[in-house]
Design a protein around this motif. Structure first.
Motif, PDB file in Angstrom:
ATOM      1  N   LEU A  20     -12.309   4.902  48.891  1.00 52.54           N
ATOM      2  CA  LEU A  20     -11.811   6.147  49.480  1.00 52.54           C
ATOM      3  C   LEU A  20     -10.527   6.603  48.795  1.00 52.54           C
ATOM      4  CD1 LEU A  20     -11.966   8.330  51.732  1.00 52.54           C
ATOM      5  CD2 LEU A  20     -10.532   6.816  53.116  1.00 52.54           C
ATOM      6  N   GLY A  21      -9.652   5.640  48.476  1.00 51.49           N
ATOM      7  CA  GLY A  21      -8.410   5.990  47.786  1.00 51.49           C
ATOM      8  C   GLY A  21      -8.676   6.663  46.456  1.00 51.49           C
ATOM      9  N   GLU A  22      -9.598   6.114  45.694  1.00 52.18           N
ATOM     10  CA  GLU A  22      -9.956   6.727  44.416  1.00 52.18           C
ATOM     11  C   GLU A  22     -10.590   8.101  44.626  1.00 52.18           C
ATOM     12  OE1 GLU A  22      -9.101   5.617  41.439  1.00 52.18           O
ATOM     13  OE2 GLU A  22      -8.042   4.041  42.557  1.00 52.18           O
ATOM     14  N   PHE A  23     -11.384   8.218  45.679  1.00 51.52           N
ATOM     15  CA  PHE A  23     -12.034   9.485  45.985  1.00 51.52           C
ATOM     16  C   PHE A  23     -11.001  10.564  46.332  1.00 51.52           C
ATOM     17  CE2 PHE A  23     -13.774  12.278  49.351  1.00 51.52           C
ATOM     18  CZ  PHE A  23     -14.722  12.942  48.603  1.00 51.52           C
ATOM     19  N   ILE A  24     -10.010  10.217  47.136  1.00 49.25           N
ATOM     20  CA  ILE A  24      -8.981  11.194  47.511  1.00 49.25           C
ATOM     21  C   ILE A  24      -8.230  11.681  46.278  1.00 49.25           C
ATOM     22  CG2 ILE A  24      -6.797  11.503  48.765  1.00 49.25           C
ATOM     23  CD1 ILE A  24      -7.952   9.586  50.901  1.00 49.25           C
ATOM     24  N   ARG A  25      -7.895  10.754  45.397  1.00 51.71           N
ATOM     25  CA  ARG A  25      -7.239  11.165  44.144  1.00 51.71           C
ATOM     26  C   ARG A  25      -8.130  12.077  43.324  1.00 51.71           C
ATOM     27  NH1 ARG A  25      -4.739   5.430  42.099  1.00 51.71           N
ATOM     28  NH2 ARG A  25      -2.601   5.705  42.843  1.00 51.71           N
ATOM     29  N   ARG A  26      -9.413  11.741  43.282  1.00 50.78           N
ATOM     30  CA  ARG A  26     -10.351  12.509  42.464  1.00 50.78           C
ATOM     31  C   ARG A  26     -10.510  13.933  42.974  1.00 50.78           C
ATOM     32  NH1 ARG A  26     -14.303   9.218  42.854  1.00 50.78           N
ATOM     33  NH2 ARG A  26     -15.866  10.405  44.005  1.00 50.78           N
ATOM     34  N   ILE A  27     -10.649  14.088  44.297  1.00 52.63           N
ATOM     35  CA  ILE A  27     -10.823  15.446  44.827  1.00 52.63           C
ATOM     36  C   ILE A  27      -9.506  16.218  44.764  1.00 52.63           C
ATOM     37  CG2 ILE A  27     -12.791  14.853  46.275  1.00 52.63           C
ATOM     38  CD1 ILE A  27     -10.876  14.927  48.697  1.00 52.63           C
ATOM     39  N   ARG A  28      -8.373  15.508  44.875  1.00 61.15           N
ATOM     40  CA  ARG A  28      -7.076  16.183  44.715  1.00 61.15           C
ATOM     41  C   ARG A  28      -7.008  16.860  43.348  1.00 61.15           C
ATOM     42  NH1 ARG A  28      -1.805  13.907  43.542  1.00 61.15           N
ATOM     43  NH2 ARG A  28      -3.016  12.526  42.144  1.00 61.15           N
ATOM     44  N   ARG A  58      -7.747  20.788  42.876  1.00 60.25           N
ATOM     45  CA  ARG A  58      -6.341  21.231  42.826  1.00 60.25           C
ATOM     46  C   ARG A  58      -5.748  21.318  44.236  1.00 60.25           C
ATOM     47  NH1 ARG A  58      -6.421  25.908  38.071  1.00 60.25           N
ATOM     48  NH2 ARG A  58      -7.254  24.545  36.438  1.00 60.25           N
ATOM     49  N   LEU A  59      -5.921  20.234  44.960  1.00 62.95           N
ATOM     50  CA  LEU A  59      -5.488  20.172  46.350  1.00 62.95           C
ATOM     51  C   LEU A  59      -4.088  19.608  46.488  1.00 62.95           C
ATOM     52  CD1 LEU A  59      -8.660  18.582  47.993  1.00 62.95           C
ATOM     53  CD2 LEU A  59      -7.927  20.958  48.234  1.00 62.95           C
ATOM     54  N   THR A  60      -3.491  19.917  47.618  1.00 59.88           N
ATOM     55  CA  THR A  60      -2.336  19.197  48.112  1.00 59.88           C
ATOM     56  C   THR A  60      -2.812  18.448  49.348  1.00 59.88           C
ATOM     57  OG1 THR A  60      -0.843  20.910  47.307  1.00 59.88           O
ATOM     58  CG2 THR A  60      -0.002  19.445  49.031  1.00 59.88           C
ATOM     59  N   VAL A  61      -2.472  17.167  49.453  1.00 62.97           N
ATOM     60  CA  VAL A  61      -3.011  16.322  50.527  1.00 62.97           C
ATOM     61  C   VAL A  61      -1.870  15.789  51.391  1.00 62.97           C
ATOM     62  CG1 VAL A  61      -4.348  14.249  51.086  1.00 62.97           C
ATOM     63  CG2 VAL A  61      -4.989  15.652  49.103  1.00 62.97           C
ATOM     64  N   PHE A  62      -2.023  15.963  52.690  1.00 59.67           N
ATOM     65  CA  PHE A  62      -1.089  15.418  53.676  1.00 59.67           C
ATOM     66  C   PHE A  62      -1.926  14.555  54.605  1.00 59.67           C
ATOM     67  CE2 PHE A  62       1.904  16.581  57.426  1.00 59.67           C
ATOM     68  CZ  PHE A  62       2.694  15.464  57.188  1.00 59.67           C
ATOM     69  N   GLY A 122       0.268  19.807  44.954  1.00 61.65           N
ATOM     70  CA  GLY A 122      -0.334  18.740  44.169  1.00 61.65           C
ATOM     71  C   GLY A 122      -0.003  17.339  44.624  1.00 61.65           C
ATOM     72  N   GLU A 123       0.866  17.202  45.615  1.00 62.01           N
ATOM     73  CA  GLU A 123       1.244  15.871  46.086  1.00 62.01           C
ATOM     74  C   GLU A 123       0.196  15.280  47.033  1.00 62.01           C
ATOM     75  OE1 GLU A 123       5.882  15.019  46.527  1.00 62.01           O
ATOM     76  OE2 GLU A 123       5.216  16.579  47.897  1.00 62.01           O
ATOM     77  N   ILE A 124       0.245  13.962  47.128  1.00 62.76           N
ATOM     78  CA  ILE A 124      -0.380  13.257  48.243  1.00 62.76           C
ATOM     79  C   ILE A 124       0.765  12.655  49.044  1.00 62.76           C
ATOM     80  CG2 ILE A 124      -1.879  11.365  48.970  1.00 62.76           C
ATOM     81  CD1 ILE A 124      -3.422  11.700  46.358  1.00 62.76           C
ATOM     82  N   VAL A 125       0.976  13.174  50.244  1.00 63.05           N
ATOM     83  CA  VAL A 125       2.089  12.745  51.095  1.00 63.05           C
ATOM     84  C   VAL A 125       1.512  12.117  52.351  1.00 63.05           C
ATOM     85  CG1 VAL A 125       4.080  13.503  52.459  1.00 63.05           C
ATOM     86  CG2 VAL A 125       3.670  14.486  50.198  1.00 63.05           C
TER      87      VAL A 125
END
Length: 279
Positions: free
Chosen positions: A214-222, A226-230, A31-34
């Motif tokens: 794009l920042g808001e989009f990345i949070r939204r799709i996370r 139910r993604l983990t983003v690196f 669940g993190e964005i790292v």
């Protein structure tokens, strides 16, 4: 306690006498964005290429959900040339091919966009969807999988709607504006149904407004998937705004890690980006 999705242990990537990644260890929890940041040439994309098995590391181990997916140690000519640490720590060689790692639900985008540029927007997403197709050659030949094909088309269009590209579904991918091609590449990655999404400079070439969106989009799709983003990113405003944690490397070595506030105020990070004053 958070579940660790991705773990890198003592990863070293050496090309001849050049050490591109030097004893890098990090983890990414569910669940993190790292973010992985550093100056140009620091070794960030090389680290991504190791995670996705595009490069077998010279030494070290990558684990996905606690299971080794990449592992290696210096052998052959590299035994004498190896300049890293822990040369005997990972005796078992493990090498899953990039397609196998994708099937383990790891997807990535690239610093240089890699779309099928002569194909339609919809077909780019459908190709990724076919990775999880259940029908065999016989079923496809005799069109016995019409329901599955119909479902895939519907799902692909739903993804395009989420990223704002549904009106362009029949356009040739290479004809899209640069920013929209970025979103299409993310949509294609999402079509593989990943649990871990690796984004290599997703904001490259975008203006400040596009970067904020794009920042808001990345949070939204996370959250939605139910993604983990690196991610690797040079836009520091984006990194500081959406990252839970940050790792910083310079000349392949980790020089800092922590929250955005901790990393932003670290003298080692400031020196790496701005240089140190000469005395």
């Amino acid at each position: 306690m958070s579940k660790t999705i991705l773990e890198l242990n003592n990863i070293t990537m050496q090309f001849g006498g050049v050490v591109a990644v030097d004893n890098l260890s990090l983890h990414v929890d569910e669940g993190e964005i790292v973010a992985l940041i550093g100056p140009n040439g620091a070794g960030k994309t090389t680290a991504f290429n190791v995670v996705t098995s595009m490069y077998p590391p010279t030494n070290g181990q990558v684990l996905l959900n606690g299971k080794p997916i990449v592992s290696n140690h210096p052998h052959g000519k590299m035994k004498k040339m190896y300049a890293g640490c822990d040369r005997t720590a990972y005796p078992d060689v493990v090498t899953y091919t990039p397609d196998k790692i994708t099937k383990m639900r790891v997807a990535r985008t690239f610093q240089n966009i890699r779309l099928f540029k002569d194909m339609s927007v919809l077909d780019n997403v459908l190709i990724a969807k076919h990775m999880n197709i259940r029908a065999g050659v016989f079923s496809a030949m005799f069109r016995l999988n019409k329901k599955e094909e119909s479902d895939m088309h519907e799902s692909a269009r739903a993804l395009l709607s989420i990223v704002g590209l549904l009106p362009f579904q029949n356009e040739i991918a290479g004809s899209l504006p640069y920013g929209k091609q970025r979103y299409l590449e993310i949509a294609r990655a999402l079509a593989t149904e990943p649990q871990l999404l690796l984004l290599d400079e997703p904001a490259a070439g975008m203006n400040p407004q596009e970067t904020d969106e794009l920042g808001e989009f990345i949070r939204r799709i996370r959250d939605a998937f139910r993604l983990t983003v690196f991610m690797i990113e040079h836009h520091m405003d984006l990194v500081m705004k959406i990252s839970d944690r940050i790792y910083v490397i310079d000349f392949g070595k980790q020089i800092s890690k922590g929250s955005p506030a901790q990393v932003q105020s670290d003298p080692a990070v400031i020196a790496a980006y701005l240089g140190e004053d000469e005395e």
